[in-house]
Design an enzyme around this catalytic site. Sequence first.
Site, PDB file in Angstrom:
ATOM      1  N   THR A  34      -8.476  39.859  13.145  1.00 54.53           N
ATOM      2  CA  THR A  34      -7.763  38.664  14.078  1.00 54.53           C
ATOM      3  C   THR A  34      -5.812  38.985  13.998  1.00 54.53           C
ATOM      4  OG1 THR A  34      -7.252  37.120  11.811  1.00 54.53           O
ATOM      5  CG2 THR A  34      -8.788  36.771  13.492  1.00 54.53           C
ATOM      6  N   ILE A  58     -15.101  35.076   7.986  1.00 53.80           N
ATOM      7  CA  ILE A  58     -16.502  34.536   6.824  1.00 53.80           C
ATOM      8  C   ILE A  58     -16.541  32.916   7.441  1.00 53.80           C
ATOM      9  CG2 ILE A  58     -15.013  35.274   5.375  1.00 53.80           C
ATOM     10  CD1 ILE A  58     -12.392  33.161   5.205  1.00 53.80           C
ATOM     11  N   THR A 130      -2.598  32.129  -4.422  1.00 55.59           N
ATOM     12  CA  THR A 130      -1.296  32.007  -3.926  1.00 55.59           C
ATOM     13  C   THR A 130      -0.581  30.940  -4.728  1.00 55.59           C
ATOM     14  OG1 THR A 130       0.947  31.608  -2.322  1.00 55.59           O
ATOM     15  CG2 THR A 130      -1.331  30.706  -2.097  1.00 55.59           C
ATOM     16  N   ASP A 131       0.916  31.455  -5.639  1.00 52.12           N
ATOM     17  CA  ASP A 131       1.688  30.319  -6.359  1.00 52.12           C
ATOM     18  C   ASP A 131       2.008  29.273  -5.521  1.00 52.12           C
ATOM     19  OD1 ASP A 131       3.430  31.782  -4.712  1.00 52.12           O
ATOM     20  OD2 ASP A 131       5.000  32.433  -6.525  1.00 52.12           O
ATOM     21  N   GLU A 132       1.873  29.580  -4.004  1.00 51.51           N
ATOM     22  CA  GLU A 132       2.251  28.223  -3.906  1.00 51.51           C
ATOM     23  C   GLU A 132       1.925  26.957  -3.486  1.00 51.51           C
ATOM     24  OE1 GLU A 132       3.823  28.902   0.534  1.00 51.51           O
ATOM     25  OE2 GLU A 132       3.645  31.221   0.409  1.00 51.51           O
ATOM     26  N   TYR A 155       0.029  25.523   4.961  1.00 49.90           N
ATOM     27  CA  TYR A 155      -0.515  26.726   4.788  1.00 49.90           C
ATOM     28  C   TYR A 155      -0.741  26.645   3.004  1.00 49.90           C
ATOM     29  CZ  TYR A 155      -0.440  31.258   1.966  1.00 49.90           C
ATOM     30  OH  TYR A 155      -0.887  32.603   0.792  1.00 49.90           O
ATOM     31  N   SER A 156       0.019  26.296   2.388  1.00 51.89           N
ATOM     32  CA  SER A 156      -0.563  26.216   0.880  1.00 51.89           C
ATOM     33  C   SER A 156      -1.100  24.532   0.854  1.00 51.89           C
ATOM     34  CB  SER A 156       0.946  26.223   0.225  1.00 51.89           C
ATOM     35  OG  SER A 156       1.668  24.097   0.651  1.00 51.89           O
ATOM     36  N   LYS A 159      -4.335  26.133   1.122  1.00 49.94           N
ATOM     37  CA  LYS A 159      -5.208  27.156  -0.186  1.00 49.94           C
ATOM     38  C   LYS A 159      -5.372  26.377  -0.967  1.00 49.94           C
ATOM     39  CE  LYS A 159      -5.557  31.128  -0.436  1.00 49.94           C
ATOM     40  NZ  LYS A 159      -6.495  31.974  -0.212  1.00 49.94           N
ATOM     41  N   ASN A 185       3.873  39.276  -2.035  1.00 55.63           N
ATOM     42  CA  ASN A 185       3.967  40.434  -1.649  1.00 55.63           C
ATOM     43  C   ASN A 185       4.500  41.586  -0.886  1.00 55.63           C
ATOM     44  OD1 ASN A 185       0.544  42.022  -3.393  1.00 55.63           O
ATOM     45  ND2 ASN A 185       1.579  39.335  -3.400  1.00 55.63           N
ATOM     46  N   ASN A 254      16.474  35.280  -1.802  1.00 51.16           N
ATOM     47  CA  ASN A 254      16.513  35.453  -0.050  1.00 51.16           C
ATOM     48  C   ASN A 254      17.395  36.817   0.175  1.00 51.16           C
ATOM     49  OD1 ASN A 254      13.509  34.376   0.117  1.00 51.16           O
ATOM     50  ND2 ASN A 254      14.255  33.439   1.273  1.00 51.16           N
TER      51      ASN A 254
END
Length: 346
Positions: A34, A58, A130-132, A155-156, A159, A185, A254
Amino acid sequence: MKLLITGGAGFIGSAVVRQAIAAGHEVVNLDALTYAACLDNLASVADDPGYTFEHADIRDRAALDRVFAQHRPDAVMHLAAESHVDRSIDGPGTFIDTNVMGTFHLLEAARAYWTREGRPEDFRFHHISTDEVFGSLGPEGQFTEETPYDPRSPYSASKAGSDHLVRAWHETYGLPVVLTNCSNNYGPFHFPEKLIPVVILNALAGKPLPIYGDGSNVRDWLYVEDHAEALLLVVQKGAVGRSYNIGGENERTNLDLVRTLCAILDRLAPREGSYADLISFVTDRPGHDARYAIDPARIREELGWRPSVTVEEGLEKTVDWYLANEPWWRALQARQGVGERLGVGA
């Protein structure tokens, strides 16, 4: 080991593939290719006799069954996922489909294969997350493996759902799983829509360096090659049913991160004035988590791993890599959404 690695043409996945081949493992890389995938990430191992590429999704159960039957892996390392928070805000359906339903189909294919093989005790299904999924921290504290889940973005949440499925397949069916949850990362081959590559490439082009909100959001930065090393250790030595948090022990706001990048660029690619003059504050992301920080005590104490690259060293390596690999990132800048402000759909 023979490893079936999903998402091996992506940023983290390709780092795992390269390290696995270097360590002498056989690798079957299953990737749907993708928008964020790039086979050029694997040019250094593409002709290695221990490397095989399978172009498959998948979410395609028939394709998964064929791959398992043909290659008979000793372990699965599941990295295939939609991973960009801003894209999940604009189009959450793809994230639910890939991250939740895709993980379900992969679990079922792995369970069927494991059962046919006689339920070997040394088989592993390693789910990379992820830690999110843990939500947002205040100024103090760190995420541990016991931190309650509190996802804040599509997203989180997707996951988190996939993490729960993996644990359920272990508890209900006995599938031998291990899980890892990592911090942010960065490093070579990072797809050019995430913060660090955006800053590097915008700076080189003389464009504004966008920082969400006031730049006070804190992340724990993990050099991708350190992460790949930890993942290969967990799939071989992690305890079945156990989860391990993998952090870089490198917390930065940031704004501080971007200023560090600018100082490195000032030395390695000098221009008139400082790159920091290009810093621009933009409207914050909806639901932007304030701080992530990982306590990596479990993986350090049980498996003897800790990160080896400081954020200053890693950023210098990363800037060096982007300066030396312009053809790679130029080709990706033409892909859909790259260079655009995403995540304003809320």
